[in-house]
Scaffold this active site. Structure first.
Site, PDB file in Angstrom:
ATOM      1  N   ASP A  32      18.960  25.931  20.738  1.00  0.00           N
ATOM      2  CA  ASP A  32      20.541  25.375  20.104  1.00  0.00           C
ATOM      3  C   ASP A  32      21.674  25.965  20.400  1.00  0.00           C
ATOM      4  O   ASP A  32      21.695  27.186  20.329  1.00  0.00           O
ATOM      5  CB  ASP A  32      19.858  24.889  18.546  1.00  0.00           C
ATOM      6  CG  ASP A  32      20.341  23.429  17.864  1.00  0.00           C
ATOM      7  OD1 ASP A  32      19.599  22.787  17.840  1.00  0.00           O
ATOM      8  OD2 ASP A  32      21.141  23.130  18.041  1.00  0.00           O
ATOM      9  N   GLY A  37      23.775  21.666  15.038  1.00  0.00           N
ATOM     10  CA  GLY A  37      22.206  22.154  14.737  1.00  0.00           C
ATOM     11  C   GLY A  37      22.482  23.148  13.159  1.00  0.00           C
ATOM     12  O   GLY A  37      23.716  23.581  13.291  1.00  0.00           O
ATOM     13  N   TYR A  61      23.508  26.784  32.554  1.00  0.00           N
ATOM     14  CA  TYR A  61      22.145  26.603  33.597  1.00  0.00           C
ATOM     15  C   TYR A  61      21.394  27.031  32.232  1.00  0.00           C
ATOM     16  O   TYR A  61      21.584  28.011  32.030  1.00  0.00           O
ATOM     17  CB  TYR A  61      22.286  27.890  35.004  1.00  0.00           C
ATOM     18  CG  TYR A  61      21.258  28.360  35.556  1.00  0.00           C
ATOM     19  CD1 TYR A  61      20.986  27.017  36.394  1.00  0.00           C
ATOM     20  CD2 TYR A  61      20.960  28.619  34.440  1.00  0.00           C
ATOM     21  CE1 TYR A  61      20.144  27.190  37.239  1.00  0.00           C
ATOM     22  CE2 TYR A  61      18.978  29.021  35.686  1.00  0.00           C
ATOM     23  CZ  TYR A  61      19.105  27.969  36.674  1.00  0.00           C
ATOM     24  OH  TYR A  61      17.960  28.184  37.592  1.00  0.00           O
ATOM     25  N   SER A  76      22.536  17.071  21.571  1.00  0.00           N
ATOM     26  CA  SER A  76      23.440  16.748  21.487  1.00  0.00           C
ATOM     27  C   SER A  76      23.800  15.949  20.669  1.00  0.00           C
ATOM     28  O   SER A  76      23.359  15.489  19.215  1.00  0.00           O
ATOM     29  CB  SER A  76      23.617  14.487  22.260  1.00  0.00           C
ATOM     30  OG  SER A  76      24.714  13.923  22.058  1.00  0.00           O
ATOM     31  N   TYR A 146      30.220   9.009  23.877  1.00  0.00           N
ATOM     32  CA  TYR A 146      28.320   9.407  23.267  1.00  0.00           C
ATOM     33  C   TYR A 146      27.921   7.965  24.925  1.00  0.00           C
ATOM     34  O   TYR A 146      26.446   8.385  24.806  1.00  0.00           O
ATOM     35  CB  TYR A 146      27.781   9.168  21.958  1.00  0.00           C
ATOM     36  CG  TYR A 146      26.714   8.936  20.849  1.00  0.00           C
ATOM     37  CD1 TYR A 146      26.349  10.578  21.702  1.00  0.00           C
ATOM     38  CD2 TYR A 146      26.158   7.615  21.104  1.00  0.00           C
ATOM     39  CE1 TYR A 146      24.619  10.430  21.178  1.00  0.00           C
ATOM     40  CE2 TYR A 146      24.806   8.517  20.714  1.00  0.00           C
ATOM     41  CZ  TYR A 146      23.987   9.350  20.684  1.00  0.00           C
ATOM     42  OH  TYR A 146      22.577   9.780  20.533  1.00  0.00           O
ATOM     43  N   LYS A 150      25.018   9.358  27.269  1.00  0.00           N
ATOM     44  CA  LYS A 150      23.596   8.834  27.347  1.00  0.00           C
ATOM     45  C   LYS A 150      23.046   7.841  28.315  1.00  0.00           C
ATOM     46  O   LYS A 150      21.663   8.160  29.056  1.00  0.00           O
ATOM     47  CB  LYS A 150      23.231   8.124  26.132  1.00  0.00           C
ATOM     48  CG  LYS A 150      23.001   8.979  24.853  1.00  0.00           C
ATOM     49  CD  LYS A 150      22.237  10.167  24.912  1.00  0.00           C
ATOM     50  CE  LYS A 150      22.137  10.778  23.890  1.00  0.00           C
ATOM     51  NZ  LYS A 150      20.906  11.762  23.898  1.00  0.00           N
ATOM     52  N   ARG A 187      27.123  10.374   8.884  1.00  0.00           N
ATOM     53  CA  ARG A 187      26.756   8.702   9.129  1.00  0.00           C
ATOM     54  C   ARG A 187      26.271   8.289   7.310  1.00  0.00           C
ATOM     55  O   ARG A 187      26.881   8.742   6.542  1.00  0.00           O
ATOM     56  CB  ARG A 187      25.555   9.253  10.193  1.00  0.00           C
ATOM     57  CG  ARG A 187      24.836   9.597  11.567  1.00  0.00           C
ATOM     58  CD  ARG A 187      24.331   9.499  12.145  1.00  0.00           C
ATOM     59  NE  ARG A 187      23.996  10.602  11.687  1.00  0.00           N
ATOM     60  CZ  ARG A 187      22.487  10.853  12.758  1.00  0.00           C
ATOM     61  NH1 ARG A 187      22.186  10.356  13.888  1.00  0.00           N
ATOM     62  NH2 ARG A 187      22.394  12.155  12.538  1.00  0.00           N
TER      63      ARG A 187
HETATM   64  N1  UDP Z   1      29.317   3.005   8.012  1.00  0.00           N
HETATM   65  C1  UDP Z   1      29.768   2.944   6.279  1.00  0.00           C
HETATM   66  N2  UDP Z   1      29.886   3.978   5.439  1.00  0.00           N
HETATM   67  C2  UDP Z   1      30.086   5.264   6.141  1.00  0.00           C
HETATM   68  C3  UDP Z   1      29.182   5.605   6.814  1.00  0.00           C
HETATM   69  C4  UDP Z   1      28.558   3.994   8.410  1.00  0.00           C
HETATM   70  O1  UDP Z   1      29.724   1.386   6.238  1.00  0.00           O
HETATM   71  O2  UDP Z   1      30.646   6.035   5.450  1.00  0.00           O
HETATM   72  C5  UDP Z   1      29.169   2.026   8.747  1.00  0.00           C
HETATM   73  C6  UDP Z   1      29.257   2.321  10.243  1.00  0.00           C
HETATM   74  O3  UDP Z   1      30.135   1.205  10.119  1.00  0.00           O
HETATM   75  C7  UDP Z   1      28.723   1.726  11.217  1.00  0.00           C
HETATM   76  C8  UDP Z   1      26.831   1.555   9.930  1.00  0.00           C
HETATM   77  O4  UDP Z   1      27.104   2.611   8.947  1.00  0.00           O
HETATM   78  O5  UDP Z   1      28.216   0.506  10.776  1.00  0.00           O
HETATM   79  C9  UDP Z   1      26.064   2.938  10.785  1.00  0.00           C
HETATM   80  O6  UDP Z   1      26.796   3.871  10.925  1.00  0.00           O
HETATM   81  P1  UDP Z   1      26.688   5.177  11.462  1.00  0.00           P
HETATM   82  O7  UDP Z   1      27.658   5.738  11.215  1.00  0.00           O
HETATM   83  O8  UDP Z   1      25.587   5.870  10.787  1.00  0.00           O
HETATM   84  O9  UDP Z   1      25.739   5.185  12.602  1.00  0.00           O
HETATM   85  P2  UDP Z   1      26.088   4.394  14.201  1.00  0.00           P
HETATM   86  O10 UDP Z   1      24.743   3.675  13.726  1.00  0.00           O
HETATM   87  O11 UDP Z   1      27.093   3.277  13.442  1.00  0.00           O
HETATM   88  O12 UDP Z   1      25.867   5.091  15.077  1.00  0.00           O
END
Ligand code: UDP
Length: 312
Positions: A32, A37, A61, A76, A146, A150, A187
């Site tokens: 990592d 992380g 590498y 990632s 992203y 991927k 998230r």
């Molecule tokens: N989301 C939200 N409020 C937050 C963070 C995220 O409403 O404070 C929503 C975001 O717009 C998405 C969903 O929750 O529709 C999941 O977002 P996340 O960032 O967890 O990851 P994603 O599934 O989009 O990759």
């Protein structure tokens, strides 16, 4: 006893994987660069003689001494907020990092597992998403760094399989949650949980009508081990098919935390997928796998973790 390399091993999913291999008696080399992380995630493992930590960026590498039976490529950034802040690194780890990890697996004659993502489906036009759906991705949008990294990683993995005969696996991981998620990774699970536990308003983006399906980490890890045990080189979805709107999810968090927080609405980020739900027929048939931990139980475990974190 196998010796496995886990790139991104100090991340959320990576650290649970390290732990599960050690529990099975295997040797783990965790790699990592700690960009997203966290050393704390693997601190408890460091005293184990079968665990080794290498501080390295896999986009450069990769060198690992000794034998390896498997390379699991999990390095990632994985939160939209992270990959928006690190767009070039995100593209590099998906492309150069995957190439390096594949090259190492080839040199060691090791199995290779690519951690891919439901984001390869982009803002999907079908629901639920099956593995044979090619996706609806905006390559030049903010999430493209992203998604395309991927998608490239999947193409590269298939090329190593077809051209070099490498023994590969591709897992498309849908939203996964649990203890050791980074509290401020942006998230929805860490955001809503910290907001609810701190009594702050829960920030729902858009109208909250977009859907997600949340899989508990232990279920995912169990599925990953199953996937390593079978011979299958095409992508396999792993996720929990229980789908809900983000607004429903916010209400569920308020209910389970017993929080007095209210819900506020913020603008929807660009290209935020409107729906996301895995079709897990393939995992069911191929792996005999399906999620076992209910959302309520998984969230209770996660709430306990975040509560302790906030107290510390
Ligand atoms: N989301 C939200 N409020 C937050 C963070 C995220 O409403 O404070 C929503 C975001 O717009 C998405 C969903 O929750 O529709 C999941 O977002 P996340 O960032 O967890 O990851 P994603 O599934 O989009 O990759």
């Amino acid at each position: 006893m196998a010796r496995v390399l886990i790139t991104g091993g100090a991340g959320f999913i990576g650290s649970h994987l390290c732990e599960s291999f050690l529990r099975r008696g295997d040797e783990v080399v965790c790699m990592d660069n700690f960009s997203t992380g966290n050393r704390e995630n693997v601190a408890a493992l460091s005293s184990n003689p079968r665990f080794a930590m290498i501080d390295h960026n896999v986009s450069d590498y990769i060198e690992v001494d000794g034998r390896l039976e498997a390379v699991l490529h999990f390095a990632s950034p994985a939160s939209p907020v992270d990959y928006l802040e690190m767009p070039i690194q995100t593209l590099k780890v998906g492309s150069l990092g995957t190439h390096n990890a594949l090259g190492l697996a080839k040199a060691k004659q090791a199995k290779f597992l690519l951690a891919s993502t439901s984001e390869v489906y982009g803002d999907p036009l079908v629901r639920p998403q099956r593995e044979d759906y090619w996706g609806n991705v905006n390559p030049i949008g903010p999430r493209g760094v992203y998604d395309e990294a991927k998608r490239f990683a999947e193409a590269m993995t298939m090329a190593y399989h077809r051209f070099h005969g490498l023994n590969t696996r591709i897992v498309r991981i849908f939203n996964t949650y649990g203890p050791r998620m980074r509290m401020r990774d942006g998230r929805v699970v860490p955001n809503f949980l910290t907001q609810a536990l701190e009594g702050a308003p829960l920030t729902v983006y858009g109208k909250g009508t977009q859907t997600r399906s949340f899989c508990y980490i232990d279920d995912l890890v169990r599925g990953l081990h199953r996937l390593l045990e079978v011979e299958h080189h095409l992508p396999v979805n792993l996720g929990n098919p229980r789908e809900m709107t983000v607004l429903e999810f916010a209400k569920k968090i308020i209910e389970l935390t017993g929080s007095a927080s209210e819900i506020v609405f913020h603008p929807l980020p660009q290209d935020d997928p409107q729906v996301r739900q895995p079709d897990i027929s393939k995992a069911r048939e191929l792996l005999g796998w399906e999620p076992e931990v209910s959302l309520e139980e998984g969230l209770r475990q996660t709430i306990r973790f975040f509560t302790e974190k906030l107290r510390a």
